[in-house]
Design a protein around this motif. Structure first.
Motif, PDB file in Angstrom:
ATOM      1  N   LEU A 261       2.219 -12.501  -0.802  1.00 37.76           N
ATOM      2  CA  LEU A 261       2.920 -11.370  -1.407  1.00 37.76           C
ATOM      3  C   LEU A 261       1.989 -10.468  -2.207  1.00 37.76           C
ATOM      4  O   LEU A 261       2.244  -9.268  -2.357  1.00 37.76           O
ATOM      5  CB  LEU A 261       4.048 -11.882  -2.305  1.00 37.76           C
ATOM      6  CG  LEU A 261       5.209 -12.561  -1.564  1.00 37.76           C
ATOM      7  CD1 LEU A 261       6.246 -13.054  -2.551  1.00 37.76           C
ATOM      8  CD2 LEU A 261       5.844 -11.597  -0.579  1.00 37.76           C
ATOM      9  N   GLU A 262       0.907 -11.035  -2.702  1.00 39.88           N
ATOM     10  CA  GLU A 262      -0.081 -10.222  -3.441  1.00 39.88           C
ATOM     11  C   GLU A 262      -0.679  -9.165  -2.518  1.00 39.88           C
ATOM     12  O   GLU A 262      -0.808  -7.989  -2.892  1.00 39.88           O
ATOM     13  CB  GLU A 262      -1.174 -11.123  -4.013  1.00 39.88           C
ATOM     14  CG  GLU A 262      -2.181 -10.371  -4.880  1.00 39.88           C
ATOM     15  CD  GLU A 262      -3.258 -11.285  -5.453  1.00 39.88           C
ATOM     16  OE1 GLU A 262      -4.251 -10.750  -5.999  1.00 39.88           O
ATOM     17  OE2 GLU A 262      -3.110 -12.526  -5.349  1.00 39.88           O
ATOM     18  N   ALA A 263      -1.028  -9.580  -1.307  1.00 43.27           N
ATOM     19  CA  ALA A 263      -1.573  -8.635  -0.329  1.00 43.27           C
ATOM     20  C   ALA A 263      -0.503  -7.638   0.110  1.00 43.27           C
ATOM     21  O   ALA A 263      -0.792  -6.456   0.323  1.00 43.27           O
ATOM     22  CB  ALA A 263      -2.128  -9.389   0.883  1.00 43.27           C
ATOM     23  N   CYS A 264       0.738  -8.100   0.220  1.00 43.49           N
ATOM     24  CA  CYS A 264       1.840  -7.205   0.583  1.00 43.49           C
ATOM     25  C   CYS A 264       1.937  -6.065  -0.428  1.00 43.49           C
ATOM     26  O   CYS A 264       2.054  -4.891  -0.053  1.00 43.49           O
ATOM     27  CB  CYS A 264       3.166  -7.967   0.613  1.00 43.49           C
ATOM     28  SG  CYS A 264       3.356  -9.100   1.995  1.00 43.49           S
ATOM     29  N   ARG A 265       1.898  -6.432  -1.706  1.00 42.15           N
ATOM     30  CA  ARG A 265       2.016  -5.425  -2.766  1.00 42.15           C
ATOM     31  C   ARG A 265       0.825  -4.475  -2.737  1.00 42.15           C
ATOM     32  O   ARG A 265       0.981  -3.260  -2.939  1.00 42.15           O
ATOM     33  CB  ARG A 265       2.096  -6.119  -4.131  1.00 42.15           C
ATOM     34  CG  ARG A 265       2.380  -5.167  -5.279  1.00 42.15           C
ATOM     35  CD  ARG A 265       3.834  -4.749  -5.246  1.00 42.15           C
ATOM     36  NE  ARG A 265       4.006  -3.344  -5.552  1.00 42.15           N
ATOM     37  CZ  ARG A 265       5.170  -2.814  -5.902  1.00 42.15           C
ATOM     38  NH1 ARG A 265       6.254  -3.563  -5.986  1.00 42.15           N
ATOM     39  NH2 ARG A 265       5.279  -1.528  -6.142  1.00 42.15           N
ATOM     40  N   TYR A 266      -0.356  -5.021  -2.473  1.00 42.98           N
ATOM     41  CA  TYR A 266      -1.554  -4.188  -2.431  1.00 42.98           C
ATOM     42  C   TYR A 266      -1.427  -3.120  -1.347  1.00 42.98           C
ATOM     43  O   TYR A 266      -1.667  -1.932  -1.601  1.00 42.98           O
ATOM     44  CB  TYR A 266      -2.793  -5.056  -2.167  1.00 42.98           C
ATOM     45  CG  TYR A 266      -4.038  -4.239  -1.874  1.00 42.98           C
ATOM     46  CD1 TYR A 266      -4.778  -3.667  -2.908  1.00 42.98           C
ATOM     47  CD2 TYR A 266      -4.445  -4.012  -0.559  1.00 42.98           C
ATOM     48  CE1 TYR A 266      -5.895  -2.893  -2.641  1.00 42.98           C
ATOM     49  CE2 TYR A 266      -5.563  -3.237  -0.280  1.00 42.98           C
ATOM     50  CZ  TYR A 266      -6.286  -2.679  -1.322  1.00 42.98           C
ATOM     51  OH  TYR A 266      -7.394  -1.900  -1.058  1.00 42.98           O
ATOM     52  N   PHE A 267      -1.046  -3.529  -0.153  1.00 41.52           N
ATOM     53  CA  PHE A 267      -0.956  -2.570   0.952  1.00 41.52           C
ATOM     54  C   PHE A 267       0.225  -1.610   0.783  1.00 41.52           C
ATOM     55  O   PHE A 267       0.159  -0.456   1.210  1.00 41.52           O
ATOM     56  CB  PHE A 267      -0.875  -3.310   2.298  1.00 41.52           C
ATOM     57  CG  PHE A 267      -2.183  -3.872   2.748  1.00 41.52           C
ATOM     58  CD1 PHE A 267      -3.226  -3.036   3.155  1.00 41.52           C
ATOM     59  CD2 PHE A 267      -2.403  -5.245   2.749  1.00 41.52           C
ATOM     60  CE1 PHE A 267      -4.437  -3.549   3.566  1.00 41.52           C
ATOM     61  CE2 PHE A 267      -3.623  -5.765   3.154  1.00 41.52           C
ATOM     62  CZ  PHE A 267      -4.647  -4.917   3.559  1.00 41.52           C
ATOM     63  N   PHE A 268       1.285  -2.081   0.142  1.00 39.42           N
ATOM     64  CA  PHE A 268       2.411  -1.193  -0.150  1.00 39.42           C
ATOM     65  C   PHE A 268       1.954  -0.074  -1.083  1.00 39.42           C
ATOM     66  O   PHE A 268       2.243   1.105  -0.854  1.00 39.42           O
ATOM     67  CB  PHE A 268       3.546  -1.996  -0.784  1.00 39.42           C
ATOM     68  CG  PHE A 268       4.796  -1.193  -1.045  1.00 39.42           C
ATOM     69  CD1 PHE A 268       5.744  -1.017  -0.051  1.00 39.42           C
ATOM     70  CD2 PHE A 268       5.024  -0.613  -2.288  1.00 39.42           C
ATOM     71  CE1 PHE A 268       6.899  -0.281  -0.278  1.00 39.42           C
ATOM     72  CE2 PHE A 268       6.163   0.131  -2.542  1.00 39.42           C
ATOM     73  CZ  PHE A 268       7.110   0.297  -1.527  1.00 39.42           C
ATOM     74  N   ASP A 269       1.229  -0.460  -2.138  1.00 35.76           N
ATOM     75  CA  ASP A 269       0.727   0.544  -3.090  1.00 35.76           C
ATOM     76  C   ASP A 269      -0.310   1.464  -2.448  1.00 35.76           C
ATOM     77  O   ASP A 269      -0.346   2.663  -2.726  1.00 35.76           O
ATOM     78  CB  ASP A 269       0.123  -0.156  -4.322  1.00 35.76           C
ATOM     79  CG  ASP A 269       1.176  -0.885  -5.154  1.00 35.76           C
ATOM     80  OD1 ASP A 269       2.370  -0.539  -5.006  1.00 35.76           O
ATOM     81  OD2 ASP A 269       0.807  -1.794  -5.910  1.00 35.76           O
ATOM     82  N   GLU A 270      -1.172   0.887  -1.589  1.00 35.77           N
ATOM     83  CA  GLU A 270      -2.169   1.704  -0.887  1.00 35.77           C
ATOM     84  C   GLU A 270      -1.504   2.738   0.007  1.00 35.77           C
ATOM     85  O   GLU A 270      -1.957   3.879   0.110  1.00 35.77           O
ATOM     86  CB  GLU A 270      -3.064   0.792  -0.031  1.00 35.77           C
ATOM     87  CG  GLU A 270      -4.193   0.139  -0.787  1.00 35.77           C
ATOM     88  CD  GLU A 270      -5.183   1.155  -1.336  1.00 35.77           C
ATOM     89  OE1 GLU A 270      -5.750   1.931  -0.552  1.00 35.77           O
ATOM     90  OE2 GLU A 270      -5.362   1.177  -2.578  1.00 35.77           O
ATOM     91  N   MET A 271      -0.440   2.335   0.656  1.00 41.98           N
ATOM     92  CA  MET A 271       0.300   3.239   1.523  1.00 41.98           C
ATOM     93  C   MET A 271       0.811   4.440   0.732  1.00 41.98           C
ATOM     94  O   MET A 271       0.679   5.584   1.157  1.00 41.98           O
ATOM     95  CB  MET A 271       1.473   2.483   2.166  1.00 41.98           C
ATOM     96  CG  MET A 271       2.372   3.340   3.031  1.00 41.98           C
ATOM     97  SD  MET A 271       3.674   2.374   3.833  1.00 41.98           S
ATOM     98  CE  MET A 271       4.534   1.742   2.398  1.00 41.98           C
ATOM     99  N   VAL A 272       1.388   4.153  -0.435  1.00 40.66           N
ATOM    100  CA  VAL A 272       1.916   5.226  -1.283  1.00 40.66           C
ATOM    101  C   VAL A 272       0.787   6.133  -1.773  1.00 40.66           C
ATOM    102  O   VAL A 272       0.913   7.362  -1.785  1.00 40.66           O
ATOM    103  CB  VAL A 272       2.701   4.638  -2.483  1.00 40.66           C
ATOM    104  CG1 VAL A 272       3.156   5.749  -3.423  1.00 40.66           C
ATOM    105  CG2 VAL A 272       3.894   3.831  -1.991  1.00 40.66           C
ATOM    106  N   LYS A 273      -0.344   5.529  -2.165  1.00 40.03           N
ATOM    107  CA  LYS A 273      -1.493   6.310  -2.639  1.00 40.03           C
ATOM    108  C   LYS A 273      -2.004   7.273  -1.570  1.00 40.03           C
ATOM    109  O   LYS A 273      -2.461   8.377  -1.880  1.00 40.03           O
ATOM    110  CB  LYS A 273      -2.637   5.368  -3.044  1.00 40.03           C
ATOM    111  CG  LYS A 273      -2.414   4.630  -4.348  1.00 40.03           C
ATOM    112  CD  LYS A 273      -3.586   3.703  -4.626  1.00 40.03           C
ATOM    113  CE  LYS A 273      -3.344   2.856  -5.859  1.00 40.03           C
ATOM    114  NZ  LYS A 273      -4.444   1.876  -6.091  1.00 40.03           N
TER     115      LYS A 273
END
Length: 336
Positions: A261-273
């Protein structure tokens, strides 16, 4: 029209009644009648409906200024399929061939879905491959049309057989071919063959497309390889294939299934950025991951953020949230 057809029997001629209605027969009229048959099939009328549908079909084909095309044959074939009239479907296929009508990928799809035995499916595939009347457009070849259809109905082992036959007969696979076969190999759990096909694709000078990258990202995610996934995303951007919300969502879904889930959150935030707006499906994948990990507070935050951003939750979103609330309630009861 359907009411008239349903009265057909001793003492009442549906054909005569149809003649007296002075109908202007068009493709749209035939389509509407066949659609009504399809949606109203049940255990009571499934034996009678094929006969009535075909009676109307024959009558319509005899009207001045009108001739059935492939789509109309597909429609009556669909009625037969819903009623389990497999032999009648094959007779329609023979009739199409006799009058010189092309068969389409849709025709193949309807027929293959009714073939219960693997041997019968293979016979059907061989027939369509050899058919000179098979209109496989918009696909590049009959093999691709068949492979794509088999993927939609989850016939992964048959995809392997068709691919092998394609190669044996000297046909050259293209990107679509590789995408379909690689997905089948992955879903069958044959990752070694998946990677061999990927290497073969590159050696044959074929460039991966958006669908190839989509599959690769999901495979990397489910394999819990976030660094490799990040490198692939960067590579995609470098070669001008900008990752979309679909690519990020499939990656996040894979990582979620791997429990990262840590990686999930990272890529979710990267997508938004990167200015890629998450949609309802992406939010749902994230929420489902947190609920599965019993982190309901994080799931609730995402659900609230989803509403603030104007993304409408779907039934899967609500199912995940309800499941999360049930977990919370159970915990409270156990604690009490």
């Amino acid at each position: 029209i359907l009411k008239v057809l349903l009265q057909d029997g001793p003492g009442f001629s549906a054909r005569k009644a149809l003649d007296e209605m002075n109908l202007k027969v068009t493709n749209e009229l035939v389509r509407q009648v066949m659609f009504k048959f399809v949606v109203s099939v049940d255990s009571v009328n499934r034996e009678r409906y094929p006969r009535l549908a075909y009676k109307f079909f024959v009558w319509a084909g005899q009207q001045d200024g009108y001739r059935h095309n492939t789509s109309m044959y597909n429609l009556v074939m669909k009625v037969f399929a819903e009623c389990g009239e497999v032999k009648a479907m094959w007779r329609l296929l023979e009739e199409m061939t006799e009058i010189g009508l092309p068969v389409s990928a849709r025709t193949f799809h309807i027929l293959i879905c009714t073939c219960g035995q693997a041997g019968l499916r293979r016979r059907l595939v061989e027939r369509f491959i050899k058919s000179s009347s098979f209109n496989y457009r918009p696909f590049r070849s009959s093999f691709n049309a068949i492979l794509h259809t088999l993927l939609t109905i989850k016939q992964y082992s048959l995809i392997e057989w068709v691919h092998q036959k394609m190669v044996t007969e000297g046909h050259t696979p293209d990107v679509l071919t590789y995408n379909v076969v690689m997905r089948a190999k992955y879903l069958l759990g044959k990752l070694d063959q998946f990677h061999r096909l990927l290497d073969e694709m590159g050696k044959n000078g074929l460039t991966p497309d958006l669908h190839t990258y989509n599959l690769l990202l999901h495979v990397l995610g489910k394999g819990d390889k976030p660094l490799a996934a990040l490198n692939l995303l960067n590579y995609m951007s470098d070669v001008g294939c900008v990752p979309s919300v679909l690519h990020f969502t499939n990656l996040i879904d894979g990582l979620s299934r791997a429990g990262n889930l840590e990686a999930c959150r990272y890529f979710f935030d990267e997508m938004v950025k990167k200015g890629c707006e998450p949609d309802a499906v992406c939010y749902t994948v994230m929420i489902t991951g947190y609920v599965a990990a019993a982190e309901f507070e994080e799931a609730q935050k995402l659900f609230d953020d989803m509403l603030v951003r104007g993304k409408l939750p779907n039934v899967y979103t609500y199912n995940s949230m309800i499941r999360g609330l049930c977990i919370v309630v159970c915990r409270l009861r156990n604690a009490g």
